[in-house]
Design an enzyme around this catalytic site. Structure first.
Site, mmCIF file in Angstrom:
data_model
loop_
_atom_site.group_PDB
_atom_site.id
_atom_site.type_symbol
_atom_site.label_atom_id
_atom_site.label_comp_id
_atom_site.label_asym_id
_atom_site.label_seq_id
_atom_site.Cartn_x
_atom_site.Cartn_y
_atom_site.Cartn_z
ATOM 1 N N HIS A 135 8.265 4.442 1.929
ATOM 2 C CA HIS A 135 7.461 5.222 2.864
ATOM 3 C C HIS A 135 8.163 6.498 3.310
ATOM 4 O O HIS A 135 7.585 7.578 3.298
ATOM 5 C CB HIS A 135 7.095 4.382 4.094
ATOM 6 C CG HIS A 135 6.297 5.138 5.108
ATOM 7 N ND1 HIS A 135 6.886 5.852 6.144
ATOM 8 C CD2 HIS A 135 4.961 5.343 5.231
ATOM 9 C CE1 HIS A 135 5.946 6.442 6.850
ATOM 10 N NE2 HIS A 135 4.768 6.152 6.324
ATOM 11 N N GLU A 153 -0.051 6.732 -2.130
ATOM 12 C CA GLU A 153 0.037 7.871 -1.211
ATOM 13 C C GLU A 153 1.187 8.767 -1.646
ATOM 14 O O GLU A 153 2.336 8.334 -1.718
ATOM 15 C CB GLU A 153 0.235 7.443 0.242
ATOM 16 C CG GLU A 153 0.272 8.674 1.150
ATOM 17 C CD GLU A 153 0.438 8.395 2.630
ATOM 18 O OE1 GLU A 153 0.746 9.358 3.368
ATOM 19 O OE2 GLU A 153 0.258 7.232 3.048
ATOM 20 N N GLU A 168 -1.785 -0.622 -0.952
ATOM 21 C CA GLU A 168 -1.377 0.770 -0.776
ATOM 22 C C GLU A 168 0.134 0.867 -0.863
ATOM 23 O O GLU A 168 0.851 -0.033 -0.409
ATOM 24 C CB GLU A 168 -1.868 1.271 0.583
ATOM 25 C CG GLU A 168 -1.590 2.744 0.870
ATOM 26 C CD GLU A 168 -0.310 2.988 1.662
ATOM 27 O OE1 GLU A 168 0.055 4.160 1.853
ATOM 28 O OE2 GLU A 168 0.344 2.002 2.077
ATOM 29 N N ASP A 198 3.600 4.029 -1.138
ATOM 30 C CA ASP A 198 4.006 5.414 -0.891
ATOM 31 C C ASP A 198 5.018 5.839 -1.943
ATOM 32 O O ASP A 198 5.916 5.064 -2.294
ATOM 33 C CB ASP A 198 4.647 5.525 0.496
ATOM 34 C CG ASP A 198 3.752 4.959 1.589
ATOM 35 O OD1 ASP A 198 2.793 5.642 1.958
ATOM 36 O OD2 ASP A 198 4.019 3.832 2.059
ATOM 37 N N HIS A 208 -1.559 -2.939 3.224
ATOM 38 C CA HIS A 208 -0.800 -1.734 3.567
ATOM 39 C C HIS A 208 0.691 -1.920 3.271
ATOM 40 O O HIS A 208 1.359 -2.719 3.915
ATOM 41 C CB HIS A 208 -1.015 -1.448 5.054
ATOM 42 C CG HIS A 208 -0.465 -0.151 5.521
ATOM 43 N ND1 HIS A 208 0.300 -0.027 6.662
ATOM 44 C CD2 HIS A 208 -0.581 1.102 5.013
ATOM 45 C CE1 HIS A 208 0.635 1.240 6.846
ATOM 46 N NE2 HIS A 208 0.106 1.942 5.858
#
Length: 232
Positions: free
Chosen positions: A50, A102, A35, A37, A8
């Site tokens: 993020h 994301e 992952e 962002d 993450h």
């Protein structure tokens, strides 16, 4: 040995989240997925962070979209790292780890869907990248751009309409808050051939409970804790 799990934002327990060092650590630890962002600079460059502001992570303030990439690169994260572009991250990930992108607040960034797709295609990573978002309209825009791009709705709670949406957008993934998962959701995803992703799983107890279902892909901040459990 490859550890089946999603790192993450890289390895945020030991490195600044969403930085090249954080992602490199996840790769070095042997994780199968990571992952990140994505937002977009004033001059239309997808960058990895993020928040939609730089306040929390850098020595600057303001929204990412207020700055050009060159201006964003003037700020530092933990005094030494820079905000990475999506291209910089995919360059170190290619052929080494599957990447979950994301898409954050896409309404702030007109045209970001096409930009993301163009970068994935540039790196020839259509089979190595999938895009998730809470903004399901944005995912549908991506599907209209490409039949090949891999997609996954992101949700806090599971509703029957989500499974209809998965079929509509031909999604390969379904990313769900770990607190909302029930066994019926796991079985439904298995029957549909959809990869269920849960986030964010950081305690040993949580890890053990989800590892009882091998089909689930677990997202964690605690990479070494998860690796030790996986190899134990």
């Amino acid at each position: 040995m490859t550890i089946r799990g999603i790192a993450h934002r890289g390895y945020p327990v030991n490195y600044p989240e969403n930085t090249l060092s954080s992602f490199q650590a996840a790769i070095d630890l042997g994780f199968s997925h990571m992952e990140l962002d994505v937002h977009m600079s004033k001059d239309g460059i997808p960058v990895v962070m993020h928040d939609h502001t730089i306040d929390r992570m850098t020595n600057g303030t303001g929204e990412i979209r207020q700055y050009t990439l060159e201006e964003l690169k003037q700020f530092t994260i933990h005094s030494e790292e820079k905000i990475p572009t999506l291209e910089e991250v995919l360059a170190i990930a290619k052929d080494r780890i599957i990447v979950s992108i994301e898409l954050k607040k896409p309404k702030l960034y007109p045209g970001i869907e096409q930009k993301i797709y163009d970068i994935i295609r540039k790196f020839e990573m259509e089979d190595q990248v999938y895009v998730i978002s809470f903004n399901h309209d944005s995912l549908l825009k991506l599907r209209a751009i490409s039949d090949e791009i891999q997609l996954g709705p992101l949700v806090n709670k599971v509703r029957p309409s989500h499974f209809r949406l998965i079929k509509k957008m031909n999604a390969r993934y379904f990313a769900v808050n770990c607190k909302a998962i029930k066994e019926k959701h796991i079985k439904k995803c298995e029957s549909m051939g959809v990869q269920l992703v849960v986030w964010t799983v950081n305690t040993i107890e949580q890890m053990k409970s989800f590892k009882a279902y091998p089909s689930i892909l677990i997202t964690t901040d605690e990479l070494e804790r998860y690796k030790a459990l996986s190899l134990g």
